[in-house]
Design an enzyme around this catalytic site. Structure first.
Site, short mmCIF file in Angstrom:
data_model
loop_
_atom_site.label_atom_id
_atom_site.label_comp_id
_atom_site.label_asym_id
_atom_site.label_seq_id
_atom_site.Cartn_x
_atom_site.Cartn_y
_atom_site.Cartn_z
N ASP A 1 -57.51 -16.39 42.51
CA ASP A 1 -56.57 -15.42 42.78
C ASP A 1 -55.39 -16.29 43.44
O ASP A 1 -55.24 -17.60 43.01
CB ASP A 1 -56.67 -14.47 43.65
CG ASP A 1 -55.74 -13.36 43.74
OD1 ASP A 1 -55.14 -12.77 42.75
OD2 ASP A 1 -55.52 -12.98 44.96
N TYR B 1 -47.90 -11.71 48.79
CA TYR B 1 -46.90 -11.00 48.08
C TYR B 1 -45.58 -10.90 48.32
O TYR B 1 -44.56 -11.12 47.45
CB TYR B 1 -47.16 -9.26 48.15
CG TYR B 1 -48.77 -9.05 47.61
CD1 TYR B 1 -49.00 -9.31 46.12
CD2 TYR B 1 -49.68 -9.07 48.43
CE1 TYR B 1 -50.42 -9.22 45.76
CE2 TYR B 1 -51.11 -8.86 47.97
CZ TYR B 1 -51.44 -9.06 46.74
OH TYR B 1 -52.81 -9.00 46.32
N HIS C 1 -61.29 -9.78 37.54
CA HIS C 1 -60.73 -10.27 38.35
C HIS C 1 -61.69 -10.85 39.51
O HIS C 1 -61.51 -12.08 39.91
CB HIS C 1 -59.68 -9.52 39.12
CG HIS C 1 -58.87 -10.46 40.03
ND1 HIS C 1 -57.93 -11.09 39.72
CD2 HIS C 1 -58.76 -10.04 41.30
CE1 HIS C 1 -57.10 -11.72 40.66
NE2 HIS C 1 -57.81 -10.97 41.48
#
Length: 320
Positions: free
Chosen positions: A105, A232, A293
Site C-alpha cells: 500500500d 491521504y 488488498h
C-alpha cells in the site's frame, strides 16, 4: 519459530521513539517491511516468521504516528519524506548498510523514494498492491473519483467527524471490510465512508476478531491524526522527490487480481502497458488470483513463497 520469538525495541530516530519488531539473525541478509493503512508492524507477522526460518533478518517498524511509535509534535506537518528519512535512520541505527525493502500500500510510496534518495542502502524492492508512483501521480496521472475515500479523507476534519461516530475497533473493522472489496468504494454526496459498511457485514474469512483487537489497540494509542496526514493529505506530493526518477534495482510488484487499486482510473493500464518500466526498468509483475488488498494476511503462504524466491535469487546483492 512463532510470534513470541519476534523481538520488540524502540529506536530514537529524528527526535522520535519509533517501535521496531525484529526476528532473525543479525548476521543474515536484512529485509525491512513497510506497512500501509490501517496497518502496523503486525501486518507482516506471517512473512517475518517465514523469512527468519528461511535465513533472513526481518525488521518491521511502525511508521511515526502509527502503532507504538511516537507521533510527531505537529502531525499535520508530517510528510512522506519524513517516513523515508526515518526508514534510512532506522537502518543506520541497526548498522544495516544494505537491505531489501518490502512495502505494501503506501509503504510502496516510501520504498521507491528510499531507493532513489539512498541508493547505496537498497539492494532490491518488492511492493504489494502499488507500483512505483510517477511524478504528479495523484494530481495529473491517476485522478481519484469524487466520493472515493482518499478524496474524502483529504478534507481536514471530514474523516475525523466520520470516524468519531464509532469506537476505534469499528472504524478499523469497517476499513478492513471496505478495502477487501474488488471495486472502488465511493460514497454519495450525502454519505460518509463509514456509512458504506452495514453493521452486519462479516469480516473477511482470513481475518480474525483477535487480529482486529490488535489493530484497534494500536490505533487507540496512536489515534488517526498522523495516519490521515500521511498518506491521504500528502498524496499531492507523491512522485515529487526526484527529477527524472529511475529505480535500477531488481523489483517485483505483487498484486491481487481483485485489488481495488487496479480500478483507479489509469492505474491498471499504467502497470499492464509497461509504462511503469520507464521508471523501474527491472520490474517483474506477479498477479495473485482472487487476491485482495490485504495479500500478506489473505494469502500468507503464497506471499511468503514469492518473497523468499525473490530474496534467494538476489541475496548475493547484500553483503552481510
Amino acid at each position: 519459530m512463532a510470534m513470541d520469538q519476534i523481538a520488540h525495541k524502540f529506536i530514537q530516530v529524528n527526535g522520535l521513539k519509533l517501535h521496531v519488531a525484529e526476528i532473525g539473525s543479525e548476521s543474515s541478509p536484512a529485509v525491512i517491511f513497510l506497512h500501509g493503512f490501517p496497518e502496523i508492524w503486525f501486518t507482516w507477522r506471517h512473512q517475518m516468521i517465514a523469512l527468519a526460518k528461511a535465513g533472513f533478518r526481518a525488521i518491521a517498524p511502525d511508521f511515526r504516528g502509527y502503532g507504538l511509535s511516537d507521533s510527531p509534535e505537529e502531525p499535520e506537518k508530517a510528510s512522506f519524506t519524513d517516513l523515508v528519512n526515518d526508514t534510512a535512520s532506522i537502518l543506520d541505527s541497526l548498522a544495516i548498510s544494505k537491505v531489501f525493502v518490502i512495502g505494501k500500500d503506501f509503504g510502496a510510496i516510501v520504498a521507491y523514494p528510499l531507493a532513489l534518495q539512498y541508493p547505496e542502502k537498497v539492494a532490491g524492492i518488492i511492493t504489494l498492491g502499488l507500483p512505483f508512483m510517477p511524478p504528479g501521480a495523484f494530481t495529473e496521472q491517476f485522478v481519484l473519483p469524487d466520493g472515493f475515500y482518499p478524496r474524502r479523507w483529504q478534507e481536514p476534519g471530514r474523516a475525523e467527524a466520520d470516524f468519531g461516530r464509532f469506537d476505534v475497533k469499528t472504524v478499523v473493522r469497517n476499513i478492513y471490510i471496505l478495502f477487501s472489496q474488488s471495486e472502488l468504494q465511493i460514497a454519495h454526496e450525502n454519505q460518509e465512508i463509514m456509512d458504506l459498511v452495514k453493521p452486519s457485514t462479516p469480516l473477511p474469512s482470513w481475518f480474525t476478531e483477535e487480529d482486529i483487537e490488535t489493530y484497534a489497540a494500536a490505533f487507540e494509542k496512536s489515534g488517526f491524526r498522523t495516519a490521515l496526514q500521511v498518506p491521504y493529505r500528502t498524496l499531492n506530493t507523491v512522485g515529487s522527490e526526484v527529477q527524472d526518477p529511475k529505480v535500477e534495482v531488481p523489483t517485483t510488484v505483487i498484486i491481487g487480481e481483485a485489488e481495488y487499486l487496479l480500478k483507479i482510473p489509469g492505474m491498471g493500464e499504467y502497470i499492464k502497458s509497461g509504462e511503469v518500466k520507464k521508471y523501474v526498468p527491472n520490474q517483474e509483475t506477479i498477479y495473485v488470483p482472487h487476491g485482495s488488498h490485504f495479500l500478506p494476511e489473505q494469502f500468507p503462504d503464497k506471499v511468503n513463497e514469492l518473497v523468499i524466491n525473490y530474496l534467494n535469487c538476489h541475496k548475493h546483492l547484500v553483503v552481510v
